[in-house]
Design an enzyme around this catalytic site. Sequence first.
Site, PDB file in Angstrom:
ATOM      1  NE  ARG A  50      -0.030   1.375   3.377  1.00 15.95           N
ATOM      2  CZ  ARG A  50       0.975   2.339   3.451  1.00 15.95           C
ATOM      3  NH1 ARG A  50       2.393   1.921   3.684  1.00 15.95           N
ATOM      4  NH2 ARG A  50       0.782   3.792   3.407  1.00 15.95           N
ATOM      5  N   GLY A  51       0.212   2.375  -0.175  1.00 16.48           N
ATOM      6  CA  GLY A  51       1.073   3.615  -0.336  1.00 16.48           C
ATOM      7  C   GLY A  51       0.996   3.874  -1.756  1.00 16.48           C
ATOM      8  CB  ALA A  52       0.331   7.028  -3.979  1.00 18.18           C
ATOM      9  NE  ARG A  92      -6.204   1.045  -1.945  1.00 20.64           N
ATOM     10  CZ  ARG A  92      -5.452   1.462  -1.036  1.00 20.64           C
ATOM     11  NH1 ARG A  92      -4.229   1.360  -0.840  1.00 20.64           N
ATOM     12  NH2 ARG A  92      -6.309   2.189  -0.117  1.00 20.64           N
ATOM     13  CD  GLN A 199      -3.444   2.792   6.698  1.00 24.26           C
ATOM     14  OE1 GLN A 199      -3.987   3.141   7.499  1.00 24.26           O
ATOM     15  NE2 GLN A 199      -4.273   2.396   5.490  1.00 24.26           N
ATOM     16  CG  ASP A 240      -3.018   8.295  -1.743  1.00 24.88           C
ATOM     17  OD1 ASP A 240      -2.956   8.734  -0.554  1.00 24.88           O
ATOM     18  OD2 ASP A 240      -2.596   7.286  -1.963  1.00 24.88           O
ATOM     19  CG  ASN A 250      -2.290  11.663   2.271  1.00 24.61           C
ATOM     20  OD1 ASN A 250      -1.573  10.796   1.693  1.00 24.61           O
ATOM     21  ND2 ASN A 250      -1.966  12.046   3.579  1.00 24.61           N
ATOM     22  CE  LYS A 251      -5.361   5.807   4.286  1.00 19.34           C
ATOM     23  NZ  LYS A 251      -6.334   5.025   3.344  1.00 19.34           N
TER      24      LYS A 251
HETATM   25  O1  MRU Z   1      -4.635   3.387   2.042  1.00 23.04           O
HETATM   26  P1  MRU Z   1      -3.380   3.469   1.836  1.00 23.04           P
HETATM   27  O2  MRU Z   1      -2.598   2.995   3.176  1.00 23.04           O
HETATM   28  O3  MRU Z   1      -2.448   2.913   0.513  1.00 23.04           O
HETATM   29  O4  MRU Z   1      -2.827   5.192   1.933  1.00 23.04           O
HETATM   30  C1  MRU Z   1      -1.488   5.639   1.857  1.00 23.04           C
HETATM   31  C2  MRU Z   1      -1.662   7.227   2.006  1.00 23.04           C
HETATM   32  O5  MRU Z   1      -2.717   7.786   2.113  1.00 23.04           O
HETATM   33  C3  MRU Z   1      -0.230   7.750   1.786  1.00 23.04           C
HETATM   34  O6  MRU Z   1      -0.321   8.821   2.698  1.00 23.04           O
HETATM   35  C4  MRU Z   1       0.002   8.373   0.485  1.00 23.04           C
HETATM   36  O7  MRU Z   1      -0.227   7.081  -0.238  1.00 23.04           O
HETATM   37  C5  MRU Z   1       1.302   8.467   0.333  1.00 23.04           C
HETATM   38  S1  MRU Z   1       2.462   7.206   0.566  1.00 23.04           S
HETATM   39  C6  MRU Z   1       3.944   7.805   0.079  1.00 23.04           C
END
Ligand code: MRU
Length: 352
Positions: A50-52, A92, A199, A240, A250-251
Amino acid sequence: MTSERHPRTIEWLGDRVRLIDQTRLPHELVLKEIADYREIAESIRRLEVRGAPAIGVAAALGIALAALASGGSIDALRGDVRRAADELASTRPTAVNLRWAVDRMLGVLDDPSLGAPDAVRDGLVQESLAILEEDRELSRRIGANGAALIDDGDGVLTHCNAGGLATAEYGTALAVIYAAVEQGKNVRVFVDETRPLLQGARLTTWELMQRGIDVTLLVDSAAASAMARGWVDKVLVGADRIARNGDVANKIGTYPVALAAREHGIPFYVAAPYSTLDPSLPGGGEIPIEERAAEEVTAVQGVRTAPAGVRAWNPAFDVTPARLVEAIVTDVGVFRAPYENSLFARPRASKA
Ligand code: MRU
């Protein structure tokens, strides 16, 4: 102590992908080896990876796996790879890095100079490795570009995980902190727990503690109180997707942090590589926001916390308006509003 202590978030092993199963952290460090692109898609859906930036890398490697598994004619290969690309791209919706990586791979598939199936297969594997390596490099540059924003002794609040686990290595928002610490600055990091999937509590604290960085975990609703006490000098988060006007997805929970930061006069910074920019969207209102299963809200780590049958709303991301963003740190520099004339006026590809 700032060197990475954990194995790489995601790695190519020649005929399979190895990734850290992030759903098991911090209790267990489990490395999964995957040879089928459908399992990569499932890992992305389940947030094992996970994470963009990391899901973009995973999708690219998944397409390379699909190409290796496909025999026969060039038409059969093209069909198989397109099917894999469609499935991976649909896992996603919010992080644009995923679509960006898939489109880059499809560019190789459609390259007229690669006629024979073996050449196309090889080209796809090489492109996926280029995306992986480039992501490592982008994170280092984000760290180097952003470190000057952090002063010795700063308290920095972050939300979710934008570290080495969210990228191929090192991170985005956390890369800025790591680079500042590597320059000898003392930084205290306040980490929002990040409901519903934690997270911040599970991943960001783990990464920061592995590097010996001073970390304090707080529930999301305590962020404004930490600011009111004067503990937070800067807020630093990942992204994201960033629209052309600088609105940032973002999250979920990032937007209220930005509102609280504005109220307390604290600068709110966003760090992201160029693969997170979406020049096709004029504003954040058009960013697709993933909605996930209600069970993620009605239970915590599988234990039900709400009455059976209650309705729940579970958006995984929110949009912070550009007016609340002090600056955006990228692999090519630090940009301020108006972003259309600064960040988005630059060529999209990062240049060394
Ligand atoms: O749902 P996730 O854990 O994939 O969400 C991740 C985030 O929101 C991060 O802040 C974002 O992807 C930036 S990661 C460098």
